[in-house]
Design an enzyme around this catalytic site. Structure first.
Site, mmCIF file in Angstrom:
data_model
loop_
_atom_site.group_PDB
_atom_site.id
_atom_site.type_symbol
_atom_site.label_atom_id
_atom_site.label_comp_id
_atom_site.label_asym_id
_atom_site.label_seq_id
_atom_site.Cartn_x
_atom_site.Cartn_y
_atom_site.Cartn_z
ATOM 1 N N GLY A 345 0.792 -1.186 0.070
ATOM 2 C CA GLY A 345 0.020 -0.008 -0.161
ATOM 3 C C GLY A 345 0.860 1.301 0.053
ATOM 4 O O GLY A 345 0.445 2.139 -0.699
ATOM 5 N N ALA A 346 1.825 1.134 0.810
ATOM 6 C CA ALA A 346 2.906 2.254 0.732
ATOM 7 C C ALA A 346 4.365 1.760 1.635
ATOM 8 O O ALA A 346 4.000 0.683 2.234
ATOM 9 C CB ALA A 346 2.375 3.406 1.497
ATOM 10 N N MET A 347 5.197 2.627 1.488
ATOM 11 C CA MET A 347 6.292 2.360 1.978
ATOM 12 C C MET A 347 7.170 3.401 2.926
ATOM 13 O O MET A 347 7.193 4.573 2.260
ATOM 14 C CB MET A 347 7.277 1.412 1.175
ATOM 15 N N GLU A 348 7.404 3.388 4.273
ATOM 16 C CA GLU A 348 7.965 4.426 5.006
ATOM 17 C C GLU A 348 9.553 5.002 4.768
ATOM 18 O O GLU A 348 10.122 5.442 5.702
ATOM 19 C CB GLU A 348 7.561 4.194 6.393
ATOM 20 N N ASN A 349 9.902 4.812 3.439
ATOM 21 C CA ASN A 349 11.258 5.201 3.276
ATOM 22 C C ASN A 349 11.383 6.606 3.971
ATOM 23 O O ASN A 349 10.750 7.503 3.604
ATOM 24 C CB ASN A 349 11.444 5.270 1.908
ATOM 25 N N GLU A 382 2.437 5.802 7.459
ATOM 26 C CA GLU A 382 3.901 5.881 7.164
ATOM 27 C C GLU A 382 4.442 6.996 8.011
ATOM 28 O O GLU A 382 5.813 6.723 8.382
ATOM 29 C CB GLU A 382 3.667 6.261 5.592
ATOM 30 N N GLU A 404 5.244 -2.811 12.674
ATOM 31 C CA GLU A 404 3.935 -2.611 11.898
ATOM 32 C C GLU A 404 2.620 -2.386 12.694
ATOM 33 O O GLU A 404 1.575 -1.692 12.327
ATOM 34 C CB GLU A 404 3.753 -3.803 10.936
#
EC number: 3.4.11.-
Length: 962
Positions: A345-349, A382, A404
């Site tokens: 869904g999204a990535m917390e880079n 995120e 998570e």
């Protein structure tokens, strides 16, 4: 504020010279790479020193045969330059080239360097794949051998003499890789704009794919600083974790390109690294803001102002978390980018958060309130990670649940702050907790926290990205926050983050800081935070608490959806929990009591002859509740007479608990069905949605049997008042309900009414859809109702409706609209159309790889499509596994989604055969397959036991005139 470290001009020039000198050699490797990627992965990359690499034995003996890095070397910083090609080469491959220099310190004497490298072809230096240099006066020993160990994904560098303890060294590698469309590592995303194909080079490193972009120490505890440089075509922009500097024009191998360098990152894990090359545009925050916020997306999406809502809410949510953590945002900027192709869904880079378009973009005229909520909660999730996960990172993936689960829980707090009228703190029960209880009630579930030694291979890690990790993790942390209070929970987090910033932790570190906050506040608990919480994270499942209101006796027992299933997973606590029990009597004040043993007695739970009691108020605890038969009857009476006397969440919980207790043979199935009888007077969303979710199981089991007709008749009776209620408050469907959850419940009313055959419903939805078909450029269907209307009309129609929806899907420029149409296409009752749609799922030009699983699962949700989808999965499993990645986060969902209806011995045998036929090619679907087998067995038993009773009950209720 982020630190600023700049390279000298001399260092930059040296990098450019090295890059130019290497380009011709590297580009030539593309041909080698094309040949090699088709070879058996058990052979080495060819080169002067290459030798065949044996399969890793079951008991590793050599360090390179183990999946975990030794602790002899620690990275300090990386200097990485990458050049992605956005056009294919002569071999029709998209490639990227690059070089990387990692500086590391020797902690223990060793003559071996192990560094992760996967699917990269490396340039040879004097017969070796790497060049080692000593720093600070240290002398680098000569290299004796370098090779790739394919099974464990290492570049192995053996030295002729040991490295010196305490000394620092630099390892330089040069490489070429494929910019594939596999959604992992450094990969390619494609989209069409104005009839032109556009290519984006982007990343997804979590959990173990940074090694596909450049050689690195690819474990979360191996934190380092990253200095990134990207080469990219004119007309494109390059982004990374640090702030981008102004691009410089350079010529590489006769090609004019731009070189963009970035501020160095903070000290962070490899999985948080991100870089993107694209021709997107952005909208940003005002220059005077402390943190630069930029929302990046396709140019048309920005022009259509689809990023405005994300920009509007990012600042307030960041401010909320700064206060919640009592810690300033650690960076100077927050870039958020919406990608056409993205597996998660999204990535917390850190500093460059990547999203699916549906998770970041919102168009008020087209998107629904559900789309808006999704954007708010995903952004909040995120941004929560910027501190919890990024600033402080768990040491190993066995504690992924903490990372998570925490972000999932507090995402509802952040979204609640951004949208205070939405009631988000309550919606977490419906969105996260209710669903995961069904998974955690299986004997094939797993504890939240695993032992480090049990999580070794990349596929082991990928399997942890499931609903237990995210949703149960959120539920138990919410429970903890409730019984120590949210304020004390926040104070414990603050000291935890302060002590461990830029470092790694284990879950017990958090327990310690929360205990410190509890002690400081003088809160009395029956045991320490660690003793209480370990029972919720170190053993799988949860209890059912049974209350006897005649005697005050309370008991707890491990709740299993199938009581006949065998639990093979041992528990360190004999499947007993410390349970924070809450209840109200007769609508009075909330009371609390700790159930610390299998059995206890509390006189406060004893009721008078006409009293009623409901427990687990607002679902604060992660457990189910059962009652003695008399209290169940009192509760059913109360629901029928004055249902609002029971809190809304608990009305929903009574339905959910009763249905699940019935499946577990703890109450009669007809008692569960009776909890839905008050729904003809209920207008709130949570009870209705919970009832729909539970009755959906009955549809799955019986929609191909003679139970279906009477069940439909009963549902028609129950939903008609709700349908008319929304018809009235919306002035005959012209207005939008004001309350957030009322907008959701209007959808429930129409979808249930249409499927149950309520008069006028299907004519309403098909009429709206036909009006749109007659004027495709003017869709007047309310955004909130689109999913229901599209599905209802396509279900009632034929090829004309389906083809129209398909054409609108292909033309859609708004991702959320495309997603609604994609789901609705699975609603047709025409088998040939469903088979055609399944075939489309194998063509990324028709259905994007990121969406293939969702499309197939949606088709399987259709009773006509389920057997077609199952046949399709079996016939194409190897293709799906190889092309779509056995380690994909949602690959297991394919199995669980397609097998939900299985309820016969024949289907169970098919599953067993599937397991046998594909042994070794299940990847992250292995656990889901075991759960499907267990679930199918339970379904068989349940249908056998309940079918006649259920048929009789629906017949009686459908014909009653109450």
């Amino acid at each position: 504020m982020g630190k600023s470290v700049y390279l000298s001009k001399g260092a930059v020039c040296a990098c450019v010279v090295l890059a130019i000198a290497a380009v011709a050699t590297i580009i030539g490797l593309a041909v080698v790479y094309d040949r090699e990627k088709s070879k058996n992965e058990q052979t080495a990359t060819p080169g002067p020193t290459s030798t065949p690499i044996p399969t890793t034995p079951s008991t590793p003996k050599e360090p390179w045969q183990k999946y975990r890095l030794p602790d002899s070397l620690v990275p300090i910083s990386y200097n990485v330059t990458l050049w992605p090609r956005l056009e294919p080469n002569k071999e029709n491959l998209y490639i990227f080239t690059g070089h990387s220099a990692v500086i590391f310190r020797c902690e223990k004497e060793t003559d071996l360097i192990l560094i992760h490298s996967n699917k990269l072809n490396l340039t040879l230096y004097d017969g070796h794949h790497a060049k080692l240099t000593g720093l600070g006066g240290a002398t680098a020993p000569p290299l004796s051998e370098t090779r790739l160990e394919i099974p464990t994904q290492y570049l192995v560098v053996r030295l002729k003499s040991p490295l010196k303890v305490g000394a620092t060294y630099e390892l330089f590698t040069e490489f070429v890789g494929e910019l594939a469309d596999d959604l992992g590592g450094f990969y390619r995303s494609e989209y069409m704009e104005d009839g032109v194909k556009k290519v984006v080079a982007t990343t997804q490193m979590q959990p173990t794919d940074a090694r596909k972009a450049f050689p690195c120490f690819d474990e979360p505890a191996m934190k380092a600083v990253f200095h990134m440089t990207l080469l990219h075509p004119h007309g494109t922009v390059a982004l990374s974790n640090g702030m981008n500097h102004a691009p410089v024009n350079v010529t590489m191998d006769g090609i004019d390109v731009q070189r963009t360098s970035f501020d160095p990152s903070e000290v962070m894990s490899t999985y948080l690294l991100a870089f993107v090359v694209c021709d997107f545009s952005f909208i940003g925050s005002k220059p005077e803001e402390d943190v630069l916020i930029r929302i990046w997306a396709r140019k048309k999406a920005i022009e259509e102002r689809q990023g405005d809502y994300a920009l509007e809410k990012t600042g307030p949510i960041l401010a909320f978390f700064e206060k919640y953590y009592n810690s300033p945002y650690p960076l100077t900027k927050s870039d958020q980018i919406a990608l056409p192709d993205f597996s998660a869904g999204a990535m917390e880079n850190w500093g460059l958060i990547t999203y699916r378009e549906t998770a970041l973009l919102y168009n008020p005229g087209v998107s629904s309130n559900g789309d808006k909520e999704w954007v708010a909660t995903v952004i909040s999730h995120e941004l929560a990670h910027m501190w919890f996960g990024n600033l402080v990172t768990t040491r190993w993936w066995n504690d992924l649940w903490l990372n998570e689960g925490f972000a999932t829980y507090v995402s509802y707090l952040g979204a609640n702050y951004a949208e205070p009228t939405w009631n988000m703190k309550d919606l977490i029960v419906l969105n996260e907790i209710t669903g995961v209880m069904g998974i955690d009630a299986l004997a094939s579930s797993h504890p939240l926290s695993s032992k480090e030694e049990d999580i070794q291979k990349p596929e082991d890690i990928s399997q942890l990205f499931d609903s237990i990790t995210y949703s149960k993790g959120a539920a138990v942390l919410r429970m903890l926050s409730e019984f120590i209070t949210e304020d004390i929970f926040s104070k414990g987090l603050q000291t935890y983050l302060e002590e461990f910033k830029y470092k790694n932790t284990v879950y017990t570190d958090l327990w310690r800081h929360l205990q410190m906050a509890v002690d400081k506040a003088g809160i009395k608990l029956p045991n320490t935070v660690e003793e209480i919480m370990n029972r919720w994270i170190l053993q799988m499942g949860f209890p059912v608490v049974t209350i006897n209101s005649k005697t005050g006796e309370i008991t707890q027992k491990h709740f299993l959806l199938d009581p006949d299933s065998v639990v093979d997973t041992p528990s360190p606590f004999n499947y007993e929990w410390f349970v924070p029990l809450t209840w109200i009597k007769n609508g009075g004040p909330e009371q609390q009591y700790w159930l610390l043993n299998e059995k206890d007695t509390n006189a406060d739970l004893v009721l008078g002859s006409s009293d009623w009691l409901v427990a687990n108020i607002n679902m604060k605890g992660f457990y189910r509740v059962n009652y003695d038969s008399e209290n169940w009857e009192h509760l059913l009476t109360k629901l029928s007479s004055s249902h609002r006397d029971i809190p809304e969440i608990n009305r929903a919980r009574l339905i959910d608990d009763a249905f699940n207790l019935a499946r577990a043979k703890m109450v009669n199935t007809t008692l569960a069905l009776r909890t839905t009888k008050f729904l003809d007077k209920e207008v709130e969303y949570m009870p209705w949605k919970t009832a729909r979710n539970n009755l959906n199981y009955f549809y799955l089991m019986f929609d191909r049997s003679d139970v279906y007709g009477p069940m439909q008749a009963y549902m028609k009776k129950q939903v008609t008042p709700l349908f008319n209620y929304f018809k009235n408050i919306t002035s005959d469907w012209k207005d939008i309900p004001e309350k957030h959850t009322d907008q959701y419940n209007q959808v429930v009313a129409i979808s249930t009414a249409c499927s149950a055959g309520v008069a006028g419903c299907k004519e309403l939805t098909t009429g709206w859809f036909r009006e749109w078909m007659s004027n495709p450029d003017n869709n007047k269907i309310s955004p909130n109702l689109k999913s229901t209307v599209y599905c209802s009309a396509i279900s009632a129609g034929g090829v004309e409706e389906w083809d129209f929806a398909w054409s609108m899907f292909k033309k859609a420029t708004i991702a959320s609209e495309a997603e609604k149409l994609m789901d609705a296409l699975s609603c047709t009752k025409q088998p040939w159309l469903l088979n055609r749609y399944l075939e489309y799922c194998l063509d990324p030009q028709k259905i994007r790889k990121q969406d293939a699983t969702s499309a197939i699962v949606s088709i399987a949700g259709n009773n006509v499509g389920q057997p077609l989808a199952w046949d399709f999965i079996r016939a194409n499993w190897r293709h799906l596994y190889n092309e779509y990645g056995g380690g994909s986060f949602n690959f297991g969902r394919l199995i669980s989604g397609v097998t939900r209806r299985f309820s016969t011995d024949f289907e169970y045998k098919q599953l067993l055969q599937f397991k046998e036929d594909n042994a070794g090619q299940l990847g992250s679907a292995s656990a889901s397959l075991e759960q499907a087998l267990e679930g199918t067995k339970a379904n068989i038993n349940w249908v056998t036991l309940n079918k006649k009773e259920v048929l009789d009950w629906f017949n009686n209720e459908a014909s009653s005139t109450r």
